[in-house]
Design a protein around this motif. Structure first.
Motif, mmCIF file in Angstrom:
data_model
loop_
_atom_site.group_PDB
_atom_site.id
_atom_site.type_symbol
_atom_site.label_atom_id
_atom_site.label_comp_id
_atom_site.label_asym_id
_atom_site.label_seq_id
_atom_site.Cartn_x
_atom_site.Cartn_y
_atom_site.Cartn_z
ATOM 1 N N ALA A 1 -6.172 -1.400 0.081
ATOM 2 C CA ALA A 1 -6.211 -0.857 2.551
ATOM 3 C C ALA A 1 -5.634 -0.059 2.563
ATOM 4 O O ALA A 1 -5.112 0.905 1.705
ATOM 5 N N ARG A 2 -6.144 0.846 3.991
ATOM 6 C CA ARG A 2 -6.387 1.874 4.114
ATOM 7 C C ARG A 2 -4.793 2.268 4.833
ATOM 8 O O ARG A 2 -3.986 1.233 5.307
ATOM 9 N N GLN A 3 -3.820 3.681 4.324
ATOM 10 C CA GLN A 3 -2.885 3.710 4.855
ATOM 11 C C GLN A 3 -3.088 5.140 5.572
ATOM 12 O O GLN A 3 -3.211 6.213 4.953
ATOM 13 N N GLY A 4 -3.360 5.424 5.966
ATOM 14 C CA GLY A 4 -3.971 6.464 7.303
ATOM 15 C C GLY A 4 -4.892 7.000 6.790
ATOM 16 O O GLY A 4 -5.901 6.882 6.365
ATOM 17 N N GLN A 5 -5.085 7.811 6.183
ATOM 18 C CA GLN A 5 -5.666 8.682 5.837
ATOM 19 C C GLN A 5 -6.565 8.479 4.269
ATOM 20 O O GLN A 5 -7.104 8.807 3.655
ATOM 21 N N ARG A 6 -5.313 7.907 3.864
ATOM 22 C CA ARG A 6 -5.522 7.298 1.564
ATOM 23 C C ARG A 6 -5.673 5.689 1.785
ATOM 24 O O ARG A 6 -5.857 5.088 2.802
ATOM 25 N N VAL A 7 -5.574 5.530 0.594
ATOM 26 C CA VAL A 7 -5.588 4.259 0.415
ATOM 27 C C VAL A 7 -5.259 4.083 -0.381
ATOM 28 O O VAL A 7 -5.243 4.728 -1.667
ATOM 29 N N ALA A 8 -4.263 2.532 -0.455
ATOM 30 C CA ALA A 8 -3.000 1.803 -0.757
ATOM 31 C C ALA A 8 -3.514 0.774 -1.711
ATOM 32 O O ALA A 8 -4.935 0.050 -1.515
ATOM 33 N N LEU A 9 -2.505 0.633 -2.771
ATOM 34 C CA LEU A 9 -2.707 -0.432 -3.823
ATOM 35 C C LEU A 9 -2.360 -1.125 -2.689
ATOM 36 O O LEU A 9 -1.151 -1.745 -2.441
ATOM 37 N N ALA A 10 -2.603 -2.524 -2.105
ATOM 38 C CA ALA A 10 -1.843 -3.434 -1.470
ATOM 39 C C ALA A 10 -1.791 -4.804 -1.868
ATOM 40 O O ALA A 10 -0.405 -5.420 -1.795
ATOM 41 N N ALA A 11 -2.830 -5.309 -3.051
ATOM 42 C CA ALA A 11 -2.349 -6.683 -3.519
ATOM 43 C C ALA A 11 -3.420 -6.997 -4.994
ATOM 44 O O ALA A 11 -4.172 -7.384 -4.906
ATOM 45 N N ARG A 12 -2.655 -6.053 -6.202
ATOM 46 C CA ARG A 12 -2.943 -6.126 -6.859
ATOM 47 C C ARG A 12 -3.645 -6.781 -7.733
ATOM 48 O O ARG A 12 -4.289 -7.226 -8.692
ATOM 49 N N ASP A 13 -2.480 -7.848 -7.470
ATOM 50 C CA ASP A 13 -2.899 -10.015 -8.378
ATOM 51 C C ASP A 13 -4.131 -10.747 -7.391
ATOM 52 O O ASP A 13 -4.156 -11.823 -8.553
ATOM 53 N N ASN A 14 -5.016 -9.789 -6.845
ATOM 54 C CA ASN A 14 -5.754 -10.461 -6.390
ATOM 55 C C ASN A 14 -7.483 -9.979 -6.881
ATOM 56 O O ASN A 14 -7.941 -10.193 -6.526
ATOM 57 N N CYS A 15 -6.795 -9.207 -7.649
ATOM 58 C CA CYS A 15 -8.020 -8.388 -8.062
ATOM 59 C C CYS A 15 -8.808 -9.009 -9.910
ATOM 60 O O CYS A 15 -8.175 -9.833 -10.065
ATOM 61 N N MET A 16 -9.979 -9.443 -9.419
ATOM 62 C CA MET A 16 -10.673 -9.806 -10.277
ATOM 63 C C MET A 16 -10.964 -9.669 -11.417
ATOM 64 O O MET A 16 -12.128 -9.761 -12.292
ATOM 65 N N GLU A 17 -11.002 -8.415 -11.519
ATOM 66 C CA GLU A 17 -11.035 -7.075 -12.976
ATOM 67 C C GLU A 17 -12.787 -7.093 -12.508
ATOM 68 O O GLU A 17 -13.317 -7.188 -13.898
ATOM 69 N N CYS A 18 -13.849 -6.997 -11.164
ATOM 70 C CA CYS A 18 -15.053 -6.555 -11.200
ATOM 71 C C CYS A 18 -15.616 -5.387 -11.853
ATOM 72 O O CYS A 18 -16.458 -4.831 -12.629
ATOM 73 N N GLY A 19 -14.554 -4.829 -11.725
ATOM 74 C CA GLY A 19 -14.961 -2.986 -12.202
ATOM 75 C C GLY A 19 -15.421 -2.151 -11.207
ATOM 76 O O GLY A 19 -15.948 -0.992 -11.058
#
Length: 100
Positions: free
Chosen positions: A33-51
């Motif tokens: 998710a966007r957090q100001g000028q940076r990107v943050a990890l918002a929902a790590r467990d949603n990752c399906m590891e597609c790469g």
């Protein structure tokens, strides 16, 4: 969609992120998710590891062992006796099916 908690291989180096947003564009599960000028990890467990995020991150701030959580890769690994690998190259034959 959420997968098993705390099992994903995704690693995100917030200090290495430049905020380009490439990961936001390619991730189908809103892991970032966007957090100001940076990107943050918002929902790590949603990752399906597609790469896709790691492949498109220009600074290498994202690392993931692609294919580990991919059902296609797991099944193919079992059938071939090899490590799960999400090979997203074009299908080799008329019955082949890409996983991502």
């Amino acid at each position: 969609m959420r997968y098993l908690s705390n099992t994903v291989s995704l690693r995100f180096d917030a200090g290495g992120c430049t905020g380009c947003g490439s990961c936001l564009e390619v991730c189908p599960h809103n892991v970032f998710a966007r957090q100001g000028q940076r990107v943050a990890l918002a929902a790590r467990d949603n990752c399906m590891e597609c790469g896709a995020c790691a492949l498109n991150c220009p600074t290498g701030a994202i690392q993931v062992k692609a294919g580990v959580g991919c059902a296609y890769a797991i099944i193919r690994g079992i059938l071939t006796g090899s490590e799960p690998s999400c090979d997203c190259s074009p299908p080799a034959g008329p019955t082949a099916s890409p996983c991502c």
